[in-house]
Design an enzyme around this catalytic site. Structure first.
Site, PDB file in Angstrom:
ATOM      1  N   GLU A 109      -4.335   3.408   7.228  1.00  0.00           N
ATOM      2  CA  GLU A 109      -4.799   4.785   7.031  1.00  0.00           C
ATOM      3  C   GLU A 109      -5.460   5.325   8.304  1.00  0.00           C
ATOM      4  O   GLU A 109      -5.376   6.502   8.623  1.00  0.00           O
ATOM      5  CB  GLU A 109      -5.787   4.845   5.868  1.00  0.00           C
ATOM      6  CG  GLU A 109      -5.148   4.939   4.492  1.00  0.00           C
ATOM      7  CD  GLU A 109      -4.667   3.611   3.932  1.00  0.00           C
ATOM      8  OE1 GLU A 109      -4.557   2.640   4.714  1.00  0.00           O
ATOM      9  OE2 GLU A 109      -4.369   3.564   2.717  1.00  0.00           O
TER      10      GLU A 109
ATOM     11  N   ASP B 290      -5.977  -6.199   3.428  1.00  0.00           N
ATOM     12  CA  ASP B 290      -6.833  -5.134   2.887  1.00  0.00           C
ATOM     13  C   ASP B 290      -8.208  -5.665   2.503  1.00  0.00           C
ATOM     14  O   ASP B 290      -9.236  -5.089   2.846  1.00  0.00           O
ATOM     15  CB  ASP B 290      -6.171  -4.486   1.665  1.00  0.00           C
ATOM     16  CG  ASP B 290      -5.043  -3.561   2.081  1.00  0.00           C
ATOM     17  OD1 ASP B 290      -4.899  -3.319   3.295  1.00  0.00           O
ATOM     18  OD2 ASP B 290      -4.307  -3.088   1.194  1.00  0.00           O
TER      19      ASP B 290
END
Ligand code: DC
Length: 685
Positions: free
Chosen positions: A359, A331
């Protein structure tokens, strides 16, 4: 939180100061459960206030834990008195756990081991989230769990367990569906390990090891020393007993910290500060993403740290390009991709195949958006290479599409430090709500730029031309601050008359001094407070308007209000309405609008406005008042009402407010450097 269609970040220059990051969600709920199972009272600092923690707190209260105060209060710790490893016989409850997986899974495991009579439910979406593998593992132990709806999914009914058949054999749990199942068992099974070792065996590849690392680290803080045998077997030793650590701090999310670490590395230091201080997470963090710090150091960042804090400032500049395997910080590595824009040479981030299934396809998204800014990007199945624009002039003003991905929005905000001094547009800024609703506010609180770079839209005009309403709506559409300068003159008139001063030129200095002594507050919901008193209504009367017009003719009064008005110019921008915004206060504003409307129209509008507020009104008197005020405001010697030379004229006699707002937004859009086709508020409505 910014709920606008887009947010334009002005070019930013420096950073400095302190940000206090919110507590991490996954750590918050783990700590709550561990405190609840322990003997003693645990004082929890920095607990996150979110839907997920609220349902957990409510559930624990139902189980008989004492929680003080009962809800999370900003800046205050919360004390949880645990049940000491067992519930009173016959405890029964229906626990509603919303959509909080971090509450449903571990609570199910803990209550199934403790036993009682519990119904575990949630919102419809929760009833679609699998829990079968965890239930299977618990049933093998002797726990009693029934499905009340679809097999494999909540809602569940938990009863009294029977551990008479419990063997010393390892308890198998699948590791490749959700690491939350293993976490749930790791937190529940110490309750059973009073007189024997308990071993959990992972079946299949264990995903999300960093999350298991967090669970193990927190268990250790609560007195449970789990033996980790190569992430395959976990042994909870006999004699384990939950014991409160007394005080515990919930760490902030280390991935959220990455934007501020990068900020410190990229931005020049704001005078008077020593870089960016981040409170809530330190280098001894139990989260895997903290290793982002090492990556930024190798790019040149200067990072100091202590318990629960980091201090970051620019070291090497420009940054150094790196070639890094980012598997351990998937991330936070997105933030490195934006840092690469400020590095000398090509930065290569590898082993990031997982970006493609997050996402959004994050490799494709990052490549597309970085190219918009002028970078050269090469992407592969599991890597990305970024070469920054060759020179300042090669940077482009980008409108960043955010793909409903909070991390894309947050990391691209750092492009606002580009050497070309270009603004950056972040589309759909509210997507940051997933993990950090106030991200942009936090960013602005530690960033600075030359005042001239903070955009101001001036909306000047006669009384009752509709400028107040139009300015407020333009500000709302752009996420900008709002200055209603007339309110300052109205307040001046009010405090002067209350102090018994005649509104005459002879009193001008005294009125100006008096005004400078008042404590003014303009609240987010558009109320005006003077020394704590709400005067919003008092300053809106026609008399207050007339008094304002009188005091505003005094140069001393006008001079006293200049600094106050300038102070409203803050990131990300300002919409200012008044009489002299474009001519005197913000002469460098990139857009000035001069509103007019016929006296008849304005009188009618004011009449309706007053009546709708329950105030009395008379058309003839309003007409006469407006003419008198226009005459005074335009004829006075000090900053008379007149259009700035470069003002756009807008006659608002007949049109609607919406049309006027759209016209102002269109003029604004035409002045932006973003490529055609970028989102405009009009397009999104
Ligand atoms: O916009 P308003 O009606 O609230 O303003 C009240 C009075 O204040 C107006 O009649 C003139 C004065 N004023 C001013 O002189 N300069 C400004 N920038 C704003 C208002």
């Amino acid at each position: 939180m910014f709920r606008t269609a887009f947010l334009d970040l002005p070019p930013l220059a420096t950073a400095g100061g302190t940000v206090h990051l919110p507590g991490s969600k996954s750590i918050s709920n783990r700590v709550l459960l561990l405190a609840a199972l322990s003997q003693g009272t645990t004082t929890i600092h920095d607990l996150l206030d979110s839907d997920d923690t609220r349902v957990m707190l409510a559930g624990l209260q139902q189980l008989g834990c004492r929680i003080q105060p009962a809800a999370v209060t900003p800046g205050q710790p919360i004390a949880v008195t645990g049940i000491g490893g067992q519930l009173p016989a016959g405890t029964a409850a229906t626990l509603f756990l919303g959509n909080a997986g971090t509450a449903m899974r571990p609570l199910t495991a803990a209550l199934a081991v403790l036993g009682g009579n519990f119904e575990m439910t949630g919102v419809p979406r929760m009833h679609e989230r699998p829990i079968g593998d965890l239930v299977d593992a618990l049933r093998q132990l002797g726990c009693s769990i029934d499905y009340l709806g679809n097999p494999g999914f909540p809602p569940l009914q938990i009863g009294q367990p029977d551990f008479s058949q419990l063997s010393t054999q390892a308890i198998p749990v699948r590791g490749d569906v959700s690491s939350q199942f293993l976490t749930a068992l790791l937190m529940a099974l110490p309750l059973l390990a009073t007189d024997r070792d308990i071993t959990i065996e992972v079946v299949g590849e264990l995903i999300s090891k960093p999350y298991i690392h967090i669970t193990l680290a927190l268990l250790a803080r609560f007195g449970i020393a789990v033996k980790n045998e190569d992430w395959q077997r976990f042994v909870i030793p006999a004699g384990s007993r939950y014991q409160s650590p007394g005080d515990i701090h919930v760490e902030a999310d280390a991935s959220s910290a990455s934007y501020f670490i990068a900020l410190g590395a990229i931005a020049a230091n704001t005078a008077g500060h020593n870089g960016v201080k981040i409170l809530g997470v330190g280098q001894d963090s139990i989260q895997g993403d903290i290793r982002f710090v090492e990556a930024t150091r190798s790019m040149g960042a200067q990072v100091d740290s202590g318990p629960n804090w980091l201090q970051v400032s620019r070291g090497a500049w420009p940054l150094k390009a790196i070639d890094l395997d980012c598997n351990h910080i998937p991330d936070a590595a997105m933030t490195l991709a934006v840092m690469a824009l400020y590095a000398e040479g090509t930065t290569r981030l590898t082993n990031i195949a997982s970006w493609r299934v997050k996402e959004t396809d994050r490799i494709a998204a990052m490549a597309t958006e970085l190219r918009k800014l002028g970078a050269t990007v090469e992407e592969g199945a599991d890597y990305i290479c970024i070469t920054p624009p060759a020179a300042a002039a090669a940077w482009k003003a980008g409108s960043i599409h955010t793909y409903d991905d909070h991390r894309v929005a947050m990391c691209f905000s750092l492009a606002a430090f580009n050497p070309a001094g270009l603004p950056v547009r972040i589309e759909d800024p509210q997507c940051v709500a997933k993990t950090f609703p106030d991200y942009f506010e936090a960013l602005f609180s530690v960033c600075d730029t030359a005042n001239a770079r903070i955009p101001v839209i001036c909306i000047d005009g006669t009384s009752g031309s509709g400028k107040g309403t139009i300015a407020a709506q333009v500000a709302e559409a752009l996420g900008y601050h709002l200055l209603d300068s007339g309110a300052l003159y109205r307040i001046t008139g009010l405090v002067a008359t209350r102090a018994g001063l005649a509104l005459e030129a002879a009193n001008a200095e005294r009125i100006a001094t008096l005004m400078a002594e008042q404590r003014l507050e303009f609240t987010a919901d558009q109320r005006v407070l003077v020394n704590g008193e709400d005067v919003s209504l008092a300053i809106r009367s026609e008399t207050a308007g007339m008094h304002a017009s009188q005091v505003s003719a005094f140069p001393a009064v006008r001079a006293a209000l200049v600094d106050m008005q300038h102070a409203f110019r803050a990131l990300p921008g300002l919409v200012a309405d008044g009489r002299d915004m474009g001519t005197e206060i913000f002469p460098d504003a990139p857009l000035k609008v001069y509103l007019t409307a016929s006296v008849q129209c304005r009188a009618e509008r004011r009449y309706k406005q007053l009546i709708s507020k329950g105030l009395s009104a008379n058309m003839d008197a309003l007409f006469a008042d407006l003419e008198a005020r226009d005459a005074r405001d335009t004829q006075r010697a000090a900053a008379p009402l007149k259009p700035a030379e470069d003002a756009m004229r807008l006659d608002n006699s007949c049109g609607t407010i919406d049309e006027a707002v759209q016209q102002v937004l269109n003029w604004w859009a035409q002045r932006q450097p973003f490529a055609q086709g970028a989102t405009t508020p009009g397009a999104s409505q």
